[in-house]
Design a protein around this motif. Sequence first.
Motif, PDB file in Angstrom:
ATOM      1  N   ILE A  93     -36.016 -13.234   1.041  1.00  0.00           N
ATOM      2  CA  ILE A  93     -36.259 -12.272  -0.036  1.00  0.00           C
ATOM      3  C   ILE A  93     -36.126 -12.936  -1.400  1.00  0.00           C
ATOM      4  CG2 ILE A  93     -35.363 -10.181  -1.144  1.00  0.00           C
ATOM      5  CD1 ILE A  93     -34.659  -9.182   1.691  1.00  0.00           C
ATOM      6  N   ASP A  94     -35.124 -13.796  -1.564  1.00  0.00           N
ATOM      7  CA  ASP A  94     -34.953 -14.512  -2.830  1.00  0.00           C
ATOM      8  C   ASP A  94     -36.176 -15.360  -3.151  1.00  0.00           C
ATOM      9  OD1 ASP A  94     -32.455 -13.404  -3.168  1.00  0.00           O
ATOM     10  OD2 ASP A  94     -31.350 -15.188  -2.517  1.00  0.00           O
ATOM     11  N   LEU A  95     -36.743 -16.024  -2.123  1.00  0.00           N
ATOM     12  CA  LEU A  95     -37.936 -16.846  -2.342  1.00  0.00           C
ATOM     13  C   LEU A  95     -39.128 -15.987  -2.754  1.00  0.00           C
ATOM     14  CD1 LEU A  95     -37.825 -19.480   0.558  1.00  0.00           C
ATOM     15  CD2 LEU A  95     -37.369 -19.854  -1.878  1.00  0.00           C
ATOM     16  N   PHE A  96     -39.324 -14.860  -2.077  1.00  0.00           N
ATOM     17  CA  PHE A  96     -40.415 -13.958  -2.455  1.00  0.00           C
ATOM     18  C   PHE A  96     -40.227 -13.464  -3.888  1.00  0.00           C
ATOM     19  CE2 PHE A  96     -41.358 -12.905   2.188  1.00  0.00           C
ATOM     20  CZ  PHE A  96     -42.602 -13.509   2.170  1.00  0.00           C
ATOM     21  N   ASN A  97     -39.011 -13.082  -4.228  1.00  0.00           N
ATOM     22  CA  ASN A  97     -38.735 -12.598  -5.582  1.00  0.00           C
ATOM     23  C   ASN A  97     -39.051 -13.677  -6.619  1.00  0.00           C
ATOM     24  OD1 ASN A  97     -37.827 -10.173  -4.527  1.00  0.00           O
ATOM     25  ND2 ASN A  97     -35.665 -10.711  -4.651  1.00  0.00           N
ATOM     26  N   ALA A  98     -38.626 -14.903  -6.329  1.00  0.00           N
ATOM     27  CA  ALA A  98     -38.839 -16.006  -7.268  1.00  0.00           C
ATOM     28  C   ALA A  98     -40.324 -16.316  -7.435  1.00  0.00           C
ATOM     29  CB  ALA A  98     -38.087 -17.250  -6.792  1.00  0.00           C
ATOM     30  N   GLU A  99     -41.107 -16.023  -6.389  1.00  0.00           N
ATOM     31  CA  GLU A  99     -42.548 -16.263  -6.432  1.00  0.00           C
ATOM     32  C   GLU A  99     -43.285 -15.144  -7.156  1.00  0.00           C
ATOM     33  OE1 GLU A  99     -45.611 -19.049  -5.175  1.00  0.00           O
ATOM     34  OE2 GLU A  99     -43.423 -19.114  -5.243  1.00  0.00           O
ATOM     35  N   GLY A 100     -42.576 -14.084  -7.559  1.00  0.00           N
ATOM     36  CA  GLY A 100     -43.179 -13.002  -8.310  1.00  0.00           C
ATOM     37  C   GLY A 100     -43.605 -11.800  -7.497  1.00  0.00           C
ATOM     38  N   PHE A 101     -43.275 -11.783  -6.196  1.00  0.00           N
ATOM     39  CA  PHE A 101     -43.600 -10.634  -5.354  1.00  0.00           C
ATOM     40  C   PHE A 101     -42.627  -9.489  -5.615  1.00  0.00           C
ATOM     41  CE2 PHE A 101     -45.491 -14.029  -2.751  1.00  0.00           C
ATOM     42  CZ  PHE A 101     -46.702 -13.454  -2.393  1.00  0.00           C
ATOM     43  N   THR A 102     -43.123  -8.263  -5.512  1.00  0.00           N
ATOM     44  CA  THR A 102     -42.262  -7.091  -5.399  1.00  0.00           C
ATOM     45  C   THR A 102     -41.907  -6.951  -3.923  1.00  0.00           C
ATOM     46  OG1 THR A 102     -43.303  -5.969  -7.258  1.00  0.00           O
ATOM     47  CG2 THR A 102     -42.118  -4.586  -5.685  1.00  0.00           C
ATOM     48  N   THR A 103     -40.631  -6.816  -3.615  1.00  0.00           N
ATOM     49  CA  THR A 103     -40.201  -6.784  -2.218  1.00  0.00           C
ATOM     50  C   THR A 103     -39.568  -5.444  -1.859  1.00  0.00           C
ATOM     51  OG1 THR A 103     -38.179  -7.918  -2.971  1.00  0.00           O
ATOM     52  CG2 THR A 103     -39.858  -9.260  -1.889  1.00  0.00           C
ATOM     53  N   PHE A 104     -40.040  -4.863  -0.767  1.00  0.00           N
ATOM     54  CA  PHE A 104     -39.441  -3.672  -0.183  1.00  0.00           C
ATOM     55  C   PHE A 104     -38.863  -4.073   1.166  1.00  0.00           C
ATOM     56  CE2 PHE A 104     -41.419   0.419  -2.097  1.00  0.00           C
ATOM     57  CZ  PHE A 104     -41.338  -0.101  -3.375  1.00  0.00           C
ATOM     58  N   LEU A 105     -37.615  -3.782   1.393  1.00  0.00           N
ATOM     59  CA  LEU A 105     -36.957  -4.075   2.666  1.00  0.00           C
ATOM     60  C   LEU A 105     -36.619  -2.773   3.359  1.00  0.00           C
ATOM     61  CD1 LEU A 105     -35.459  -5.893   4.737  1.00  0.00           C
ATOM     62  CD2 LEU A 105     -33.444  -5.740   3.235  1.00  0.00           C
ATOM     63  N   VAL A 106     -37.089  -2.613   4.606  1.00  0.00           N
ATOM     64  CA  VAL A 106     -36.826  -1.410   5.399  1.00  0.00           C
ATOM     65  C   VAL A 106     -35.920  -1.789   6.562  1.00  0.00           C
ATOM     66  CG1 VAL A 106     -37.835   0.478   6.722  1.00  0.00           C
ATOM     67  CG2 VAL A 106     -39.070  -0.475   4.764  1.00  0.00           C
ATOM     68  N   SER A 107     -34.762  -1.153   6.649  1.00  0.00           N
ATOM     69  CA  SER A 107     -33.764  -1.499   7.666  1.00  0.00           C
ATOM     70  C   SER A 107     -33.240  -0.248   8.352  1.00  0.00           C
ATOM     71  CB  SER A 107     -32.593  -2.247   7.010  1.00  0.00           C
ATOM     72  OG  SER A 107     -31.527  -2.435   7.931  1.00  0.00           O
ATOM     73  N   ASN A 108     -32.794  -0.436   9.603  1.00  0.00           N
ATOM     74  CA  ASN A 108     -32.156   0.690  10.292  1.00  0.00           C
ATOM     75  C   ASN A 108     -30.682   0.835   9.921  1.00  0.00           C
ATOM     76  OD1 ASN A 108     -30.752  -1.247  11.849  1.00  0.00           O
ATOM     77  ND2 ASN A 108     -32.145  -1.063  13.593  1.00  0.00           N
ATOM     78  N   GLY A 109     -30.187  -0.074   9.103  1.00  0.00           N
ATOM     79  CA  GLY A 109     -28.837   0.070   8.567  1.00  0.00           C
ATOM     80  C   GLY A 109     -27.710  -0.408   9.460  1.00  0.00           C
ATOM     81  N   THR A 110     -28.028  -1.027  10.573  1.00  0.00           N
ATOM     82  CA  THR A 110     -26.973  -1.420  11.520  1.00  0.00           C
ATOM     83  C   THR A 110     -26.349  -2.769  11.194  1.00  0.00           C
ATOM     84  OG1 THR A 110     -28.619  -2.397  13.014  1.00  0.00           O
ATOM     85  CG2 THR A 110     -27.999  -0.086  13.400  1.00  0.00           C
ATOM     86  N   ARG A 111     -26.807  -3.432  10.139  1.00  0.00           N
ATOM     87  CA  ARG A 111     -26.232  -4.714   9.718  1.00  0.00           C
ATOM     88  C   ARG A 111     -25.863  -4.661   8.236  1.00  0.00           C
ATOM     89  NH1 ARG A 111     -25.943  -5.377  14.337  1.00  0.00           N
ATOM     90  NH2 ARG A 111     -26.497  -7.156  15.649  1.00  0.00           N
ATOM     91  N   PRO A 112     -24.835  -3.868   7.882  1.00  0.00           N
ATOM     92  CA  PRO A 112     -24.476  -3.750   6.466  1.00  0.00           C
ATOM     93  C   PRO A 112     -24.033  -5.070   5.850  1.00  0.00           C
ATOM     94  CG  PRO A 112     -22.806  -2.741   7.880  1.00  0.00           C
ATOM     95  CD  PRO A 112     -23.976  -3.028   8.738  1.00  0.00           C
ATOM     96  N   ASP A 113     -23.483  -5.973   6.651  1.00  0.00           N
ATOM     97  CA  ASP A 113     -23.060  -7.270   6.121  1.00  0.00           C
ATOM     98  C   ASP A 113     -24.259  -8.076   5.630  1.00  0.00           C
ATOM     99  OD1 ASP A 113     -23.817  -7.310   8.856  1.00  0.00           O
ATOM    100  OD2 ASP A 113     -22.917  -9.290   9.118  1.00  0.00           O
ATOM    101  N   VAL A 114     -25.391  -7.949   6.316  1.00  0.00           N
ATOM    102  CA  VAL A 114     -26.610  -8.638   5.885  1.00  0.00           C
ATOM    103  C   VAL A 114     -27.227  -7.917   4.690  1.00  0.00           C
ATOM    104  CG1 VAL A 114     -28.908  -9.420   6.564  1.00  0.00           C
ATOM    105  CG2 VAL A 114     -27.024  -9.489   8.217  1.00  0.00           C
ATOM    106  N   LEU A 115     -27.318  -6.598   4.761  1.00  0.00           N
ATOM    107  CA  LEU A 115     -27.889  -5.839   3.643  1.00  0.00           C
ATOM    108  C   LEU A 115     -27.148  -6.118   2.341  1.00  0.00           C
ATOM    109  CD1 LEU A 115     -28.712  -2.251   4.960  1.00  0.00           C
ATOM    110  CD2 LEU A 115     -30.306  -4.062   4.326  1.00  0.00           C
ATOM    111  N   ALA A 116     -25.844  -6.297   2.420  1.00  0.00           N
ATOM    112  CA  ALA A 116     -25.045  -6.542   1.217  1.00  0.00           C
ATOM    113  C   ALA A 116     -25.463  -7.830   0.514  1.00  0.00           C
ATOM    114  CB  ALA A 116     -23.568  -6.595   1.576  1.00  0.00           C
ATOM    115  N   ARG A 117     -26.073  -8.771   1.255  1.00  0.00           N
ATOM    116  CA  ARG A 117     -26.474 -10.058   0.685  1.00  0.00           C
ATOM    117  C   ARG A 117     -27.945 -10.105   0.291  1.00  0.00           C
ATOM    118  NH1 ARG A 117     -26.394 -14.111   4.099  1.00  0.00           N
ATOM    119  NH2 ARG A 117     -26.109 -12.961   6.033  1.00  0.00           N
ATOM    120  N   CYS A 118     -28.673  -9.028   0.553  1.00  0.00           N
ATOM    121  CA  CYS A 118     -30.108  -8.985   0.254  1.00  0.00           C
ATOM    122  C   CYS A 118     -30.349  -8.312  -1.096  1.00  0.00           C
ATOM    123  CB  CYS A 118     -30.856  -8.225   1.355  1.00  0.00           C
ATOM    124  SG  CYS A 118     -30.856  -9.055   2.962  1.00  0.00           S
ATOM    125  N   ARG A 119     -31.294  -8.857  -1.854  1.00  0.00           N
ATOM    126  CA  ARG A 119     -31.611  -8.311  -3.169  1.00  0.00           C
ATOM    127  C   ARG A 119     -33.117  -8.062  -3.319  1.00  0.00           C
ATOM    128  NH1 ARG A 119     -27.337  -6.991  -2.914  1.00  0.00           N
ATOM    129  NH2 ARG A 119     -25.507  -7.441  -4.188  1.00  0.00           N
TER     130      ARG A 119
END
Length: 309
Positions: free
Chosen positions: A146-172
């Motif tokens: 996600i950081d790489l996509f953001n740095a490249e100028g993409f708008t990023t939407f992440l869709v999750s089922n929410g079962t990995r809050p530890d990972v979601l906390a690190r995603c921007r």
Amino acid sequence: MRSPRCEDARGALRKQGYQFFSPDATAAVKPCMWNKRALKGGDMCYKHQFYGIESHRCVQMTPTLRCNQRCLFCWRSFEHDVSAERECTPAEILGRVRDLQKRALSGYKVSQYVTGDRFAEALDPTMVAISLSGEPTLYSGLPEMIDLFNAEGFTTFLVSNGTRPDVLARCRPFQTYVSLDAPDEETYLPLCNPEEEGSWERIQQSLGLLSGRRSAVRTTLVKGINDIDPAGYAAQYEASGARFIEIKGYMYLGYSRNRLSRENMPEHEEIRRFAEEVAGHCTRYRIADESPISRVVLMERTERGDETE
């Protein structure tokens, strides 16, 4: 060596239009119906109406096909599940995403309905929706990707089922989606069939991450199963602090037809009425928009002082 089961899965998905990043991985791109419809000058999806996303410039992708739930309403095939795979690196995915989108859309270049300018725009995507299939938080490189996509100028939407809050906390990502498909654990378990104990509690933790970021909670409404207890949904929406709520109808599509019936697909009027009931139990959310063709109602938080724009 890849297993026969993995090869069967990949073969079935290729026939459905999946473009894989690597012969030994399941990271993939697949343009959605709205992408192709917009490319031909037709309607764009509700994300354009709600959030300004240009559908013909949106890449729908996944870094993994693995999932830790077996939701009855999911359109994908559980029979073609993938339990093991090589993970593509974030750099591999970024490096090939435009080429795979171009390959997937190449046949539209000669269409009489596609203008040269519109086709050129489609080959220069500005949006990445990490929502194709599988649960993206099971991919170990998700925050970096996600950081790489953001740095490249993409708008990023992440869709999750929410079962990995530890990972979601690190995603921007630009916008984080967390699914909430039941008002309580008793309804959630037989509907979403999580593989791991404690998934409901982890979903609640993920909802708790949303108030400090641009975010949405998505509820897929399955008629006769989870279209109950609007007050229960409202309480969880309010506690999440998400900026947006999407209440969306189950669509009788794909492999979900082996698990549910057409009668489980609510009409838009039913979704609208349920959203109104939910809104009646909310103090911070109002109905802001709706898309009857997509059977989705948007609710928006009215107090956004603690949110990041």
